[in-house]
Design a protein around this motif. Structure first.
Motif, mmCIF file in Angstrom:
data_model
loop_
_atom_site.group_PDB
_atom_site.id
_atom_site.type_symbol
_atom_site.label_atom_id
_atom_site.label_comp_id
_atom_site.label_asym_id
_atom_site.label_seq_id
_atom_site.Cartn_x
_atom_site.Cartn_y
_atom_site.Cartn_z
ATOM 1 N N ALA A 162 3.536 -6.232 -5.774
ATOM 2 C CA ALA A 162 3.896 -5.355 -6.885
ATOM 3 C C ALA A 162 4.240 -3.958 -6.377
ATOM 4 C CB ALA A 162 2.763 -5.295 -7.897
ATOM 5 N N ASP A 163 3.460 -3.464 -5.427
ATOM 6 C CA ASP A 163 3.763 -2.155 -4.848
ATOM 7 C C ASP A 163 5.078 -2.177 -4.074
ATOM 8 O OD1 ASP A 163 1.565 -0.872 -5.914
ATOM 9 O OD2 ASP A 163 0.322 -1.122 -4.135
ATOM 10 N N PHE A 164 5.314 -3.265 -3.353
ATOM 11 C CA PHE A 164 6.559 -3.368 -2.598
ATOM 12 C C PHE A 164 7.749 -3.492 -3.555
ATOM 13 C CE2 PHE A 164 9.823 -5.367 0.045
ATOM 14 C CZ PHE A 164 9.747 -4.589 1.195
ATOM 15 N N ALA A 165 7.569 -4.246 -4.640
ATOM 16 C CA ALA A 165 8.641 -4.373 -5.626
ATOM 17 C C ALA A 165 8.977 -3.026 -6.249
ATOM 18 C CB ALA A 165 8.239 -5.373 -6.705
ATOM 19 N N ARG A 166 7.938 -2.243 -6.550
ATOM 20 C CA ARG A 166 8.177 -0.910 -7.118
ATOM 21 C C ARG A 166 8.947 -0.046 -6.117
ATOM 22 N NH1 ARG A 166 3.199 2.880 -8.716
ATOM 23 N NH2 ARG A 166 2.866 2.680 -6.461
ATOM 24 N N GLY A 171 -7.080 -2.021 -0.799
ATOM 25 C CA GLY A 171 -6.246 -1.714 -1.940
ATOM 26 C C GLY A 171 -6.999 -1.019 -3.048
ATOM 27 N N GLN A 172 -8.320 -0.922 -2.919
ATOM 28 C CA GLN A 172 -9.097 -0.253 -3.950
ATOM 29 C C GLN A 172 -8.740 1.228 -4.017
ATOM 30 O OE1 GLN A 172 -13.231 -1.040 -3.666
ATOM 31 N NE2 GLN A 172 -13.802 0.215 -5.416
ATOM 32 N N ASN A 173 -8.412 1.779 -2.881
ATOM 33 C CA ASN A 173 -7.978 3.165 -2.805
ATOM 34 C C ASN A 173 -6.780 3.230 -1.858
ATOM 35 O OD1 ASN A 173 -10.248 4.521 -4.299
ATOM 36 N ND2 ASN A 173 -11.411 3.499 -2.684
ATOM 37 N N GLY A 174 -6.102 4.337 -1.878
ATOM 38 C CA GLY A 174 -5.011 4.515 -0.927
ATOM 39 C C GLY A 174 -3.721 4.873 -1.630
ATOM 40 N N ALA A 175 -3.194 6.025 -1.284
ATOM 41 C CA ALA A 175 -1.937 6.466 -1.869
ATOM 42 C C ALA A 175 -0.771 5.810 -1.154
ATOM 43 C CB ALA A 175 -1.831 7.983 -1.759
ATOM 44 N N ILE A 176 0.299 5.615 -1.878
ATOM 45 C CA ILE A 176 1.511 5.033 -1.311
ATOM 46 C C ILE A 176 2.616 6.077 -1.354
ATOM 47 C CG2 ILE A 176 3.298 3.277 -1.611
ATOM 48 C CD1 ILE A 176 1.179 1.451 -2.731
ATOM 49 N N SER A 177 3.241 6.277 -0.212
ATOM 50 C CA SER A 177 4.364 7.206 -0.155
ATOM 51 C C SER A 177 5.503 6.692 -1.029
ATOM 52 C CB SER A 177 4.869 7.347 1.287
ATOM 53 O OG SER A 177 3.821 7.693 2.159
ATOM 54 N N ALA A 178 6.044 7.551 -1.868
ATOM 55 C CA ALA A 178 7.180 7.153 -2.706
ATOM 56 C C ALA A 178 8.379 6.842 -1.823
ATOM 57 C CB ALA A 178 7.512 8.263 -3.687
ATOM 58 N N ASP A 232 7.821 5.026 5.864
ATOM 59 C CA ASP A 232 6.395 5.293 5.688
ATOM 60 C C ASP A 232 5.829 4.542 4.491
ATOM 61 O OD1 ASP A 232 6.408 6.988 7.867
ATOM 62 O OD2 ASP A 232 6.645 8.818 6.674
ATOM 63 N N THR A 233 6.670 4.237 3.523
ATOM 64 C CA THR A 233 6.204 3.516 2.336
ATOM 65 C C THR A 233 5.665 2.150 2.720
ATOM 66 O OG1 THR A 233 7.844 4.664 0.977
ATOM 67 C CG2 THR A 233 6.891 2.641 0.071
ATOM 68 N N TYR A 234 6.399 1.424 3.544
ATOM 69 C CA TYR A 234 5.970 0.097 4.019
ATOM 70 C C TYR A 234 4.647 0.200 4.765
ATOM 71 C CZ TYR A 234 6.631 -4.420 6.557
ATOM 72 O OH TYR A 234 6.518 -5.684 7.089
ATOM 73 N N THR A 235 4.554 1.199 5.614
ATOM 74 C CA THR A 235 3.320 1.415 6.373
ATOM 75 C C THR A 235 2.146 1.696 5.452
ATOM 76 O OG1 THR A 235 4.564 2.256 8.274
ATOM 77 C CG2 THR A 235 2.233 2.836 8.159
ATOM 78 N N SER A 236 2.367 2.519 4.426
ATOM 79 C CA SER A 236 1.266 2.882 3.531
ATOM 80 C C SER A 236 0.864 1.725 2.622
ATOM 81 C CB SER A 236 1.621 4.129 2.719
ATOM 82 O OG SER A 236 2.777 3.945 1.936
ATOM 83 N N LYS A 246 -2.888 0.245 2.635
ATOM 84 C CA LYS A 246 -3.651 0.181 1.385
ATOM 85 C C LYS A 246 -4.364 -1.152 1.227
ATOM 86 C CE LYS A 246 -3.030 0.379 -3.652
ATOM 87 N NZ LYS A 246 -2.083 0.668 -4.748
ATOM 88 N N TYR A 247 -3.703 -2.249 1.620
ATOM 89 C CA TYR A 247 -4.278 -3.577 1.426
ATOM 90 C C TYR A 247 -4.854 -4.190 2.702
ATOM 91 C CZ TYR A 247 -2.198 -3.196 -3.131
ATOM 92 O OH TYR A 247 -1.884 -2.740 -4.394
ATOM 93 N N GLY A 248 -4.923 -3.407 3.763
ATOM 94 C CA GLY A 248 -5.526 -3.907 4.987
ATOM 95 C C GLY A 248 -4.725 -4.998 5.654
ATOM 96 N N ILE A 249 -3.399 -4.949 5.520
ATOM 97 C CA ILE A 249 -2.532 -5.972 6.103
ATOM 98 C C ILE A 249 -2.325 -5.664 7.589
ATOM 99 C CG2 ILE A 249 -0.299 -7.114 5.970
ATOM 100 C CD1 ILE A 249 -2.115 -7.518 3.515
ATOM 101 N N PRO A 250 -2.550 -6.628 8.474
ATOM 102 C CA PRO A 250 -2.461 -6.351 9.914
ATOM 103 C C PRO A 250 -1.036 -6.094 10.389
ATOM 104 C CG PRO A 250 -2.787 -8.697 9.536
ATOM 105 C CD PRO A 250 -2.945 -8.032 8.200
ATOM 106 N N ASP A 251 -0.932 -5.339 11.463
ATOM 107 C CA ASP A 251 0.375 -5.032 12.038
ATOM 108 C C ASP A 251 1.119 -6.283 12.484
ATOM 109 O OD1 ASP A 251 -0.063 -2.353 11.639
ATOM 110 O OD2 ASP A 251 -0.612 -1.923 13.727
#
Length: 313
Positions: free
Chosen positions: A94-98, A40-47, A285-289, A293-298
């Motif tokens: 927070a990213d998912f809420a946004r 999560g330190q880096n990584g863009a999230i698809s809008a 793609d937003t969910y995937t990104s 970003k946070y290294g969450i496993p599939d």
């Protein structure tokens, strides 16, 4: 159990580490947070694109207000924690809420709270929804609707080296002191059930110690006031990596995978809109990104047909 900014190193990181493990800066390798790069330190999230079908399901009062009030407990990285300004809630939730707000055409406001007050706050409409890593349990579904966005099990954190040879097994925990956070399913359901198994077997019960925040539970572990801490496995795995060698996960991690979801008032007119939005999000793609970003496993991902398992339709 939840979680807008790109994460950077700085004061928030040190606070997050303390919140996770009770460590001080000196307990980190080399005394520097930079030695422990964070998912999560880096990584863009698809809008997330607006989903008009979901937005059309919003109750008129929410649509006119234009804002979604989200109750969350920012003491559980990587899901929710404070950014370096010590005010902004950031992390996976927070990213998912946004993204949920983008899908529904709403602005999202994250409101910090202690975990055990969020569901009552949702029920009293202090918050529109709760997003804070809530396991979707039968007991919680009596009083709330849920839109599932993840599946996750439990993990037991123990002192480094596991000196008491603990495991996520009731018979391995009899007579020990195990901590948790107030209001969590691990604290109010799992640990009491384990303790009953101990007593039914003629063994001493578990001394259950519940704390107001995950920060305090983890601090109790690092200071030796409890023998272990039971919480969500991904959060505790994240904590162990940042603990500077203070604790690790005991065998049995990933125990009893459970749906995790957004909480809404029982029978809320908001439920259908949120469920429809989350169904769109988890296929995007937003969910995937966000997961990347946070290294969450599939293994924790859900499909659209699993989202409404906790909802009243």
């Amino acid at each position: 159990m939840s979680h807008r900014n790109v994460v950077t190193t700085g004061p928030w990181l040190l606070a997050a580490i303390v919140g996770l493990s009770g460590c001080t800066n000196a307990s980190l390798e080399g005394g520097s947070a930079a030695a422990h790069p964070l998912p999560g330190q880096n990584g863009a999230i698809s809008a997330a694109p607006l989903n008009q079908t979901a937005a059309d399901l919003l109750p008129a009062e929410v649509r006119s207000k234009g804002t979604l009030l989200v109750g969350t407990d920012p003491t559980f990285p990587p899901y929710e924690f404070y950014a370096e300004d010590n005010k902004t809630v950031t992390g996976w939730d927070a990213d998912f809420a946004r993204a949920l707000g983008e899908t529904l055409g709403l602005e999202v406001k994250m409101i910090p709270a202690t975990f055990d007050t969020i569901l009552p706050g949702v029920g009293s409409q202090k918050y529109d929804v709760g997003i804070s890593g809530f396991n979707v349990t039968a007991e919680r579904k009596k009083n709330a609707d849920f839109a599932t966005y993840m599946n996750s099990g439990s993990g037991l954190a123990v002192k480094q080296g596991n000196p008491k040879n603990l495991a996520l097994d009731a018979m391995k925990l009899c007579g020990t002191k195990i901590g948790g956070e107030k209001g969590t399913s691990q604290g109010i359901e799992t640990l009491p059930a384990f303790s009953k198994q101990c007593m039914d077997a003629g063994r001493p019960p578990i001394d259950i110690q519940l704390f107001p925040s995950q920060h305090e539970a983890n601090l109790a572990l690092t200071s030796g006031r409890v023998d272990g801490v039971l919480s969500g496995d991904i959060g505790m795995a994240y904590a162990s990596k940042l603990s500077g060698g203070s604790f690790e996960l005991a065998p049995g991690t990933g125990w009893d995978p459970t749906a995790v979801g957004i909480a809404m008032p029982k029978g809320s007119p908001l439920t259908k809109a949120v469920v429809a939005a989350v169904e769109a999000l988890v296929a995007s793609d937003t969910y995937t990104s966000i997961n990347a970003k946070y290294g969450i496993p599939d293994s924790v991902k859900v499909s659209a047909d699993q989202v409404d398992a906790g909802a009243t339709r």
